[in-house]
Design a protein around this motif. Structure first.
Motif, PDB file in Angstrom:
ATOM      1  N   THR A   1     -16.668 -91.511 -12.668  1.00 34.89           N
ATOM      2  CA  THR A   1     -17.541 -91.438 -11.500  1.00 34.89           C
ATOM      3  C   THR A   1     -17.840 -92.855 -11.050  1.00 34.89           C
TER       4      THR A   1
ATOM      5  N   THR B   1     -22.854 -94.002  -1.779  1.00 30.82           N
ATOM      6  CA  THR B   1     -22.013 -92.835  -2.034  1.00 30.82           C
ATOM      7  C   THR B   1     -21.468 -92.926  -3.460  1.00 30.82           C
TER       8      THR B   1
ATOM      9  N   TYR C   1     -18.166 -91.133  -6.052  1.00 30.89           N
ATOM     10  CA  TYR C   1     -16.965 -90.316  -6.083  1.00 30.89           C
ATOM     11  C   TYR C   1     -16.551 -90.046  -7.516  1.00 30.89           C
TER      12      TYR C   1
ATOM     13  N   THR D   1     -19.512 -82.864 -10.411  1.00 22.36           N
ATOM     14  CA  THR D   1     -20.088 -83.571  -9.262  1.00 22.36           C
ATOM     15  C   THR D   1     -21.612 -83.532  -9.331  1.00 22.36           C
TER      16      THR D   1
ATOM     17  N   THR E   1     -25.512 -88.269  -4.523  1.00 20.93           N
ATOM     18  CA  THR E   1     -24.671 -87.088  -4.571  1.00 20.93           C
ATOM     19  C   THR E   1     -23.266 -87.575  -4.864  1.00 20.93           C
ATOM     20  N   VAL E   2     -22.532 -86.820  -5.643  1.00 26.04           N
ATOM     21  CA  VAL E   2     -21.197 -87.223  -6.072  1.00 26.04           C
ATOM     22  C   VAL E   2     -20.174 -86.297  -5.419  1.00 26.04           C
ATOM     23  N   ASP E   3     -19.195 -86.903  -4.699  1.00 23.89           N
ATOM     24  CA  ASP E   3     -18.142 -86.116  -4.076  1.00 23.89           C
ATOM     25  C   ASP E   3     -16.861 -86.231  -4.881  1.00 23.89           C
ATOM     26  N   SER E   4     -16.135 -85.126  -4.926  1.00 19.72           N
ATOM     27  CA  SER E   4     -14.855 -85.140  -5.613  1.00 19.72           C
ATOM     28  C   SER E   4     -13.781 -85.676  -4.654  1.00 19.72           C
TER      29      SER E   4
ATOM     30  N   GLU F   1     -10.277 -85.864  -2.923  1.00 22.36           N
ATOM     31  CA  GLU F   1      -9.292 -84.800  -2.674  1.00 22.36           C
ATOM     32  C   GLU F   1      -7.862 -85.320  -2.625  1.00 22.36           C
TER      33      GLU F   1
ATOM     34  N   GLY G   1     -15.784 -87.016   4.981  1.00 24.29           N
ATOM     35  CA  GLY G   1     -17.199 -86.915   4.610  1.00 24.29           C
ATOM     36  C   GLY G   1     -18.028 -86.970   5.879  1.00 24.29           C
ATOM     37  N   ASP G   2     -18.951 -87.915   5.951  1.00 27.02           N
ATOM     38  CA  ASP G   2     -19.807 -88.033   7.128  1.00 27.02           C
ATOM     39  C   ASP G   2     -19.190 -88.894   8.214  1.00 27.02           C
TER      40      ASP G   2
END
Lengths: 78, 78, 78, 78, 78, 78, 78
Positions: free
Chosen positions: E18, E25, E27, E51, E58-61, E63, F55-56
């Motif tokens: 992570t 942000t 990831y 996540t 907030t943690v985004d995966s 893609e 994302g945003d």
């Protein structure tokens, strides 16, 4: 690289230049020195300097010898 | 490069200089040292220092030996 | 370069110094080490430290050995 | 340079340290590695870590092995 | 320097990590490469990635294969 | 270092990439060049580019050859 | 690295380019020089320059020879 930035500065020694800084200020003066980091030395301009606004920036005339550290510089206009 | 910034600093040793910083503060003092990063050493000025405002900046007189890290410097006025 | 910044630091080892940082904080402590990046090591000052305000900054006394990364430093006052 | 910052880090390996970052966060953990840029590796502290506030900062305990990039570091307190 | 940051990255290749960035942000992805600047390459994690929030982040995966420039990195958690 | 960031860029030449910048903008284009600072050259993508939000971030398609200076880059997604 | 950024600049000498800066300004002019830091020299464009907005940015035409320090540059569009 024709007309490299530092060559242009070299050719502008003893000329009046306007320097815009990252803090939103701008100065006009006679370019009396510089180095490879774009640190510059300005002297009070010999004649009534053009302190016309540079876009939205007000331009102040340098009154005494002033060293400006290069990392503050946005642009140098001849 | 005539009159390079560091040469101007060398010639200003033991002179009173005003240093404007990126945080909007400014200091007046006697320049007692510097290095190639424009790190400088200021001493309390020997005479009543000129703390006249530098443009919009208020200028404070240095009271004790003060090292200023070069990356904070905007300008050094002689 | 007479009285270079790092020479002044060298001469200040084991002395009490006040360090102002870019985030608006300031610390007083005994200078126990430094390096060429102006990274410094402060120890709790041996005597009641002078935490008098440095201009607008409140000054905190260091309680434990503290390494401060040099790129945060604005000034070091002896 | 007596007691250089990196020497102090070397002597603090496997000790609990508190690291304050430029974004206003602070972490406590066991120092398991570092390099010359002051990049550090923290491990979950073996005992109940001292997450007492560091000045105004709240201090979080590291839960997993965490690499912190050195240019974020303000201070490392032993 | 025991357990240097880049050695820890080397040992984490093909693991899920992570990464928290300076812009707030974060990831999660599989670490497939890195270099000495801490530039990293993340791949979509092979299994359902964790996540879970990292503190306030907030943690985004990830893609698709994503290169993250190292100077944005605050921390890498294994 | 398996799959180093610059090796991944090399393998992505002539592919469509999405580049997110620190100022909160993002661009999609064909990667036609890069260098070791992660300066990149994007060309208008040959086919209808995927400007789906990242994302945003809203993603704009590059219309003319565009050089992006590497220090603005947050991430490059393949 | 096919079509490296500086090679693209070299091939664009004497061409009209639009340069977007980090402060949200943009300039159009004739590229008359550059160096490896992406410092550039712009001249007033010979013909009526295209000052069409670049996304959200208003684009100003350069009137005099202008050196722009590279670290301000976000993008250069040909």
């Amino acid at each position: 690289m024709s007309g490299r930035p530092l060559d242009v500065l070299e050719a502008s020694l003893e000329e009046t230049v306007t320097i815009a800084l990252k803090d939103g200020t701008a100065y006009v003066g006679t370019l009396s020195g510089y180095d490879q980091h774009m640190n510059v030395v300005l002297e009070a301009p010999g004649e009534a300097a053009d302190t016309e606004a540079l876009g939205d920036l007000t331009v102040d005339s340098v009154e005494d010898t002033t060293i400006i550290r290069g990392d503050n510089v946005v642009s140098i206009t001849l």
